[in-house]
Design a protein around this motif. Structure first.
Motif, PDB file in Angstrom:
ATOM      1  N   GLY A 425     -11.599-137.017  -2.997  1.00 43.36           N
ATOM      2  CA  GLY A 425     -13.008-136.689  -2.859  1.00 43.36           C
ATOM      3  C   GLY A 425     -13.898-137.777  -3.428  1.00 43.36           C
ATOM      4  O   GLY A 425     -13.526-138.490  -4.358  1.00 43.36           O
ATOM      5  N   ARG A 426     -15.092-137.892  -2.889  1.00 44.41           N
ATOM      6  CA  ARG A 426     -16.027-138.932  -3.333  1.00 44.41           C
ATOM      7  C   ARG A 426     -16.674-138.582  -4.673  1.00 44.41           C
ATOM      8  O   ARG A 426     -17.130-139.480  -5.383  1.00 44.41           O
ATOM      9  CB  ARG A 426     -17.119-139.133  -2.279  1.00 44.41           C
ATOM     10  CG  ARG A 426     -16.606-139.653  -0.943  1.00 44.41           C
ATOM     11  CD  ARG A 426     -17.759-139.958   0.005  1.00 44.41           C
ATOM     12  NE  ARG A 426     -18.560-138.778   0.302  1.00 44.41           N
ATOM     13  CZ  ARG A 426     -18.256-137.891   1.251  1.00 44.41           C
ATOM     14  NH1 ARG A 426     -17.155-138.045   1.984  1.00 44.41           N
ATOM     15  NH2 ARG A 426     -19.055-136.850   1.474  1.00 44.41           N
ATOM     16  N   HIS A 427     -16.741-137.300  -4.998  1.00 46.32           N
ATOM     17  CA  HIS A 427     -17.465-136.870  -6.192  1.00 46.32           C
ATOM     18  C   HIS A 427     -16.500-136.436  -7.294  1.00 46.32           C
ATOM     19  O   HIS A 427     -15.640-135.574  -7.085  1.00 46.32           O
ATOM     20  CB  HIS A 427     -18.410-135.718  -5.864  1.00 46.32           C
ATOM     21  CG  HIS A 427     -19.500-136.108  -4.925  1.00 46.32           C
ATOM     22  ND1 HIS A 427     -20.116-135.215  -4.079  1.00 46.32           N
ATOM     23  CD2 HIS A 427     -20.092-137.298  -4.685  1.00 46.32           C
ATOM     24  CE1 HIS A 427     -21.039-135.837  -3.358  1.00 46.32           C
ATOM     25  NE2 HIS A 427     -21.027-137.098  -3.716  1.00 46.32           N
ATOM     26  N   ILE A 428     -16.655-137.019  -8.443  1.00 45.16           N
ATOM     27  CA  ILE A 428     -15.879-136.626  -9.612  1.00 45.16           C
ATOM     28  C   ILE A 428     -16.479-135.349 -10.189  1.00 45.16           C
ATOM     29  O   ILE A 428     -17.700-135.221 -10.323  1.00 45.16           O
ATOM     30  CB  ILE A 428     -15.875-137.759 -10.657  1.00 45.16           C
ATOM     31  CG1 ILE A 428     -15.050-138.940 -10.131  1.00 45.16           C
ATOM     32  CG2 ILE A 428     -15.328-137.274 -11.993  1.00 45.16           C
ATOM     33  CD1 ILE A 428     -15.038-140.138 -11.056  1.00 45.16           C
ATOM     34  N   LYS A 429     -15.630-134.390 -10.543  1.00 43.75           N
ATOM     35  CA  LYS A 429     -16.095-133.109 -11.062  1.00 43.75           C
ATOM     36  C   LYS A 429     -15.885-132.956 -12.570  1.00 43.75           C
ATOM     37  O   LYS A 429     -16.499-132.080 -13.192  1.00 43.75           O
ATOM     38  CB  LYS A 429     -15.394-131.966 -10.316  1.00 43.75           C
ATOM     39  CG  LYS A 429     -15.719-131.929  -8.824  1.00 43.75           C
ATOM     40  CD  LYS A 429     -14.937-130.865  -8.083  1.00 43.75           C
ATOM     41  CE  LYS A 429     -15.294-129.468  -8.494  1.00 43.75           C
ATOM     42  NZ  LYS A 429     -14.620-128.448  -7.645  1.00 43.75           N
ATOM     43  N   PHE A 430     -15.023-133.783 -13.143  1.00 45.22           N
ATOM     44  CA  PHE A 430     -14.805-133.752 -14.591  1.00 45.22           C
ATOM     45  C   PHE A 430     -15.623-134.891 -15.185  1.00 45.22           C
ATOM     46  O   PHE A 430     -15.255-136.066 -15.087  1.00 45.22           O
ATOM     47  CB  PHE A 430     -13.313-133.873 -14.899  1.00 45.22           C
ATOM     48  CG  PHE A 430     -12.530-132.654 -14.487  1.00 45.22           C
ATOM     49  CD1 PHE A 430     -12.269-131.641 -15.402  1.00 45.22           C
ATOM     50  CD2 PHE A 430     -12.088-132.503 -13.175  1.00 45.22           C
ATOM     51  CE1 PHE A 430     -11.568-130.505 -15.021  1.00 45.22           C
ATOM     52  CE2 PHE A 430     -11.382-131.374 -12.790  1.00 45.22           C
ATOM     53  CZ  PHE A 430     -11.123-130.366 -13.710  1.00 45.22           C
ATOM     54  N   VAL A 431     -16.764-134.523 -15.774  1.00 47.54           N
ATOM     55  CA  VAL A 431     -17.819-135.495 -16.067  1.00 47.54           C
ATOM     56  C   VAL A 431     -18.204-135.481 -17.543  1.00 47.54           C
ATOM     57  O   VAL A 431     -17.952-134.517 -18.273  1.00 47.54           O
ATOM     58  CB  VAL A 431     -19.072-135.205 -15.205  1.00 47.54           C
ATOM     59  CG1 VAL A 431     -18.752-135.347 -13.721  1.00 47.54           C
ATOM     60  CG2 VAL A 431     -19.614-133.804 -15.502  1.00 47.54           C
ATOM     61  N   ASN A 432     -18.855-136.556 -17.954  1.00 42.19           N
ATOM     62  CA  ASN A 432     -19.350-136.640 -19.335  1.00 42.19           C
ATOM     63  C   ASN A 432     -20.576-135.771 -19.559  1.00 42.19           C
ATOM     64  O   ASN A 432     -20.731-135.151 -20.618  1.00 42.19           O
ATOM     65  CB  ASN A 432     -19.677-138.091 -19.689  1.00 42.19           C
ATOM     66  CG  ASN A 432     -18.438-138.938 -19.902  1.00 42.19           C
ATOM     67  OD1 ASN A 432     -17.465-138.494 -20.517  1.00 42.19           O
ATOM     68  ND2 ASN A 432     -18.454-140.162 -19.379  1.00 42.19           N
ATOM     69  N   ALA A 433     -21.475-135.741 -18.578  1.00 37.28           N
ATOM     70  CA  ALA A 433     -22.730-135.007 -18.732  1.00 37.28           C
ATOM     71  C   ALA A 433     -22.884-133.980 -17.615  1.00 37.28           C
ATOM     72  O   ALA A 433     -22.787-134.321 -16.428  1.00 37.28           O
ATOM     73  CB  ALA A 433     -23.914-135.973 -18.716  1.00 37.28           C
ATOM     74  N   LEU A 434     -23.143-132.731 -17.980  1.00 33.67           N
ATOM     75  CA  LEU A 434     -23.324-131.656 -17.014  1.00 33.67           C
ATOM     76  C   LEU A 434     -24.768-131.582 -16.539  1.00 33.67           C
ATOM     77  O   LEU A 434     -25.696-131.826 -17.316  1.00 33.67           O
ATOM     78  CB  LEU A 434     -22.956-130.313 -17.645  1.00 33.67           C
ATOM     79  CG  LEU A 434     -21.538-130.141 -18.186  1.00 33.67           C
ATOM     80  CD1 LEU A 434     -21.407-128.787 -18.874  1.00 33.67           C
ATOM     81  CD2 LEU A 434     -20.509-130.276 -17.067  1.00 33.67           C
ATOM     82  N   GLY A 435     -24.961-131.217 -15.267  1.00 33.17           N
ATOM     83  CA  GLY A 435     -26.312-130.974 -14.771  1.00 33.17           C
ATOM     84  C   GLY A 435     -26.957-129.790 -15.456  1.00 33.17           C
ATOM     85  O   GLY A 435     -28.143-129.802 -15.775  1.00 33.17           O
ATOM     86  N   HIS A 436     -26.188-128.741 -15.698  1.00 32.38           N
ATOM     87  CA  HIS A 436     -26.571-127.560 -16.471  1.00 32.38           C
ATOM     88  C   HIS A 436     -25.359-127.156 -17.309  1.00 32.38           C
ATOM     89  O   HIS A 436     -24.215-127.322 -16.865  1.00 32.38           O
ATOM     90  CB  HIS A 436     -26.911-126.366 -15.580  1.00 32.38           C
ATOM     91  CG  HIS A 436     -28.332-126.273 -15.174  1.00 32.38           C
ATOM     92  ND1 HIS A 436     -28.761-125.398 -14.191  1.00 32.38           N
ATOM     93  CD2 HIS A 436     -29.449-126.898 -15.608  1.00 32.38           C
ATOM     94  CE1 HIS A 436     -30.058-125.507 -14.025  1.00 32.38           C
ATOM     95  NE2 HIS A 436     -30.503-126.417 -14.871  1.00 32.38           N
ATOM     96  N   MET A 437     -25.580-126.584 -18.467  1.00 25.83           N
ATOM     97  CA  MET A 437     -24.485-125.928 -19.171  1.00 25.83           C
ATOM     98  C   MET A 437     -24.564-124.442 -18.843  1.00 25.83           C
ATOM     99  O   MET A 437     -25.262-123.672 -19.490  1.00 25.83           O
ATOM    100  CB  MET A 437     -24.537-126.144 -20.677  1.00 25.83           C
ATOM    101  CG  MET A 437     -23.306-125.563 -21.389  1.00 25.83           C
ATOM    102  SD  MET A 437     -23.336-125.729 -23.180  1.00 25.83           S
ATOM    103  CE  MET A 437     -23.095-127.492 -23.358  1.00 25.83           C
ATOM    104  N   THR A 438     -23.824-124.036 -17.820  1.00 28.75           N
ATOM    105  CA  THR A 438     -23.812-122.644 -17.396  1.00 28.75           C
ATOM    106  C   THR A 438     -22.798-121.834 -18.203  1.00 28.75           C
ATOM    107  O   THR A 438     -22.979-120.633 -18.407  1.00 28.75           O
ATOM    108  CB  THR A 438     -23.481-122.537 -15.902  1.00 28.75           C
ATOM    109  OG1 THR A 438     -23.977-123.681 -15.199  1.00 28.75           O
ATOM    110  CG2 THR A 438     -24.110-121.304 -15.291  1.00 28.75           C
TER     111      THR A 438
END
Length: 519
Positions: A425-438
């Motif tokens: 996949g083009r997008h990494i899902k395990f990231v340093n910074a979250l868009g939201h902390m849900t």
């Protein structure tokens, strides 16, 4: 006594600057003809404008341009209180948010249902621990989705050393709701609807503060012909009735969804053998006999299908926050409904037992995960969609996040019992910074919740070291296919092992013959 009026007359009671609440989830209880007439009036006259809009669950998700999207005009709407802004084919409201054209609040479903309930009861608001240290915590401020959203709807309060979020009740002027039948007095029944979704509280929230309730129905029954137990909204909470005999055309009455009949169910064939099924089957291995289980939207909604395939579904009680208890929950566009249920509850009561910790397990999606095991599902690619996620994870004993390891363009083959990544996949899902902390991983550790993150190539759990890798798929390179596809390096368990090889062959797993099912 409610009065039967035309649609043209009914929408005259919606005035500029008012706060309106709208019933429905997808096509269920959706007063779409009322919303269509309201949109037409605005386009032709510029009125009503500056509306404040409240909806508990997103109305009109299955058909583009319908439901809540009919109100998505820049000057027609001023402010929205909701738990979802983008799902399936609802998209226009999200566009207004991204242009900073409206004020918008993103509120957990459970809190929003209770905000409406407390409005109906004339109470100041609802106090809940749900959402502390997530993006909806008012100290974080992420629940305000646009720069022009200034007003405070919540605050943090401490009671006996514990923090709670206090959500203010709302001021509702008009309720636009739907039912199946109204009698000549205005009593409403919902015999063709799969769920009630807080319908009575929505009507009460408007009526009890001197507002107006307008109900769209399919048919009129004779005065006195409706059994009292069938009345979902008594006429004392209804002002006007409009009749749309075609309101069920988009989603016809299904007696299995309403619990009127039980049907034979064998949907194992609905899950083709691919990497998605690997994820769902590994997730289903976390089921245990006697559990009360919630399943979320998307991939995680297929866990009950695997339970059926494995012959263990009768030993687990599945539940969805929209209403169904027991039976088999539906997936995809009919998510939120089910078949062969033992009961159908109202959503606000379901969230009550979720918040109290009654759920044994939940299976949910995950869009982004960080090194602490925290998760974002509510803000992805400029789209806002929260639903009941924060309520569900708050007190549930076991949480299983289900999702592909990467996203967009992922192509994986299963060959000879191994994974073959044709294209990642083009997008990494395990990231340093979250868009939201849900979901807050640190808070889950404090509450001793068991948390798993299941993908097609790796399984993680949450430990004191943070996100911890515990399993890897056969045929996968730890460095190249897992660690190098993450923005951070997770803790790797000393007992790292291969995922169960049964996951990668088409035959059933045989869960029923193994512990704990065989005991």
């Amino acid at each position: 006594m409610a009065k039967i009026v035309t649609f043209e007359d009914a929408i005259k009671f919606v005035e500029s600057g008012q706060t309106i609440i709208i019933s429905g989830a997808g096509e269920v209880l959706l007063p779409d003809r009322l919303l269509a007439e309201l949109e037409t009036k605005y386009i032709e006259t510029g009125e009503p404008k500056g509306l404040n809009v409240v909806y508990n669950v997103i109305p009109g998700a299955q058909r583009k341009g319908t439901g809540i999207d009919r109100l998505a005009h820049e000057e027609m709407v001023k402010r929205i209180y909701a738990g979802s802004y983008y799902t399936l084919k609802v998209e226009k409201l999200n566009e207004l948010i991204n242009k900073n054209s409206i004020e918008a609040y993103l509120i957990p479903y459970g809190a929003l249902f209770n905000m409406v309930r407390t409005t109906a009861a004339g109470q100041p608001g609802v106090l809940t621990p749900v959402g502390i240290d997530t993006f909806v915590d008012p100290r974080v401020g992420g629940h305000k989705l646009t720069a022009r959203t200034k007003g405070e709807i919540s605050s943090v309060m401490e009671i006996e050393g514990k923090e709670y979020i206090f959500y203010k009740s709302l001021e509702i002027d008009v309720a636009l709701i739907r039912a199946t039948t109204a009698d000549e007095n205005g009593n409403l029944s919902i015999e063709q609807e799969p769920s009630s979704l807080g319908l009575l509280h929505q009507a009460m929230a408007a009526k009890n503060r001197g507002g107006t309730v307008i109900a769209q129905v399919e048919q009129i029954a004779k005065r006195g012909s409706m059994h009292p137990k069938e009345v979902a909204v008594p006429s004392i909470f209804v002002d006007y009735i409009v009749v749309d005999s075609d309101q069920m055309n988009a989603q016809p009455y299904n007696p299995a969804w309403t619990g009127d009949i039980k049907i034979p169910v064998d949907r194992a064939g609905d899950t083709p053998f691919d990497y998605r099924k690997v994820i769902v089957r590994r997730a289903a291995m976390e089921l245990s006999p006697g559990q009360l289980v919630n399943c979320g939207f998307g991939l995680s909604a297929e866990v009950p299908l695997i339970a059926m395939e494995e012959g263990i579904s009768d030993d687990v009680t599945f539940n969805v926050e929209h209403g169904p208890v027991g039976g088999v929950p539906n997936t995809k566009s009919s998510f939120g409904m089910g078949v062969n249920m033992m009961a159908i509850m109202d959503s606000h009561t379901i969230f009550d037992f979720y918040n109290a910790g009654r759920l044994d397990a939940t299976f949910l999606g995950s869009a982004e995960v960080n090194r602490e095991g925290s998760v974002n599902v509510s803000f992805i690619n400029g789209k806002y969609n929260l639903g009941g996620f924060i309520d569900i994870v708050h007190s549930t004993k076991k949480i299983v996040f289900c999702g592909s390891f990467t996203a967009s363009g992922l192509d994986i083959k299963i060959e000879d019992g191994k994974l073959n990544i044709v294209q990642d996949g083009r997008h990494i899902k395990f990231v340093n910074a979250l868009g939201h902390m849900t979901f807050n991983g640190k808070q889950a550790l404090i509450k001793n919740q068991k948390v798993y993150y299941v993908t097609e190539r790796a399984v993680f759990t949450l430990t004191d070291e943070g996100l911890t890798l515990i399993e890897i798929a056969p045929g996968i390179s730890l460095e190249n296919d897992v660690l190098n596809k993450m923005e951070f390096r997770p803790h790797v368990s000393e007992s790292l092992k291969e995922m169960d090889n049964r996951l990668f062959i088409p035959d059933p797993l045989g869960l029923k013959e193994h512990s704990p099912w065989s005991e």
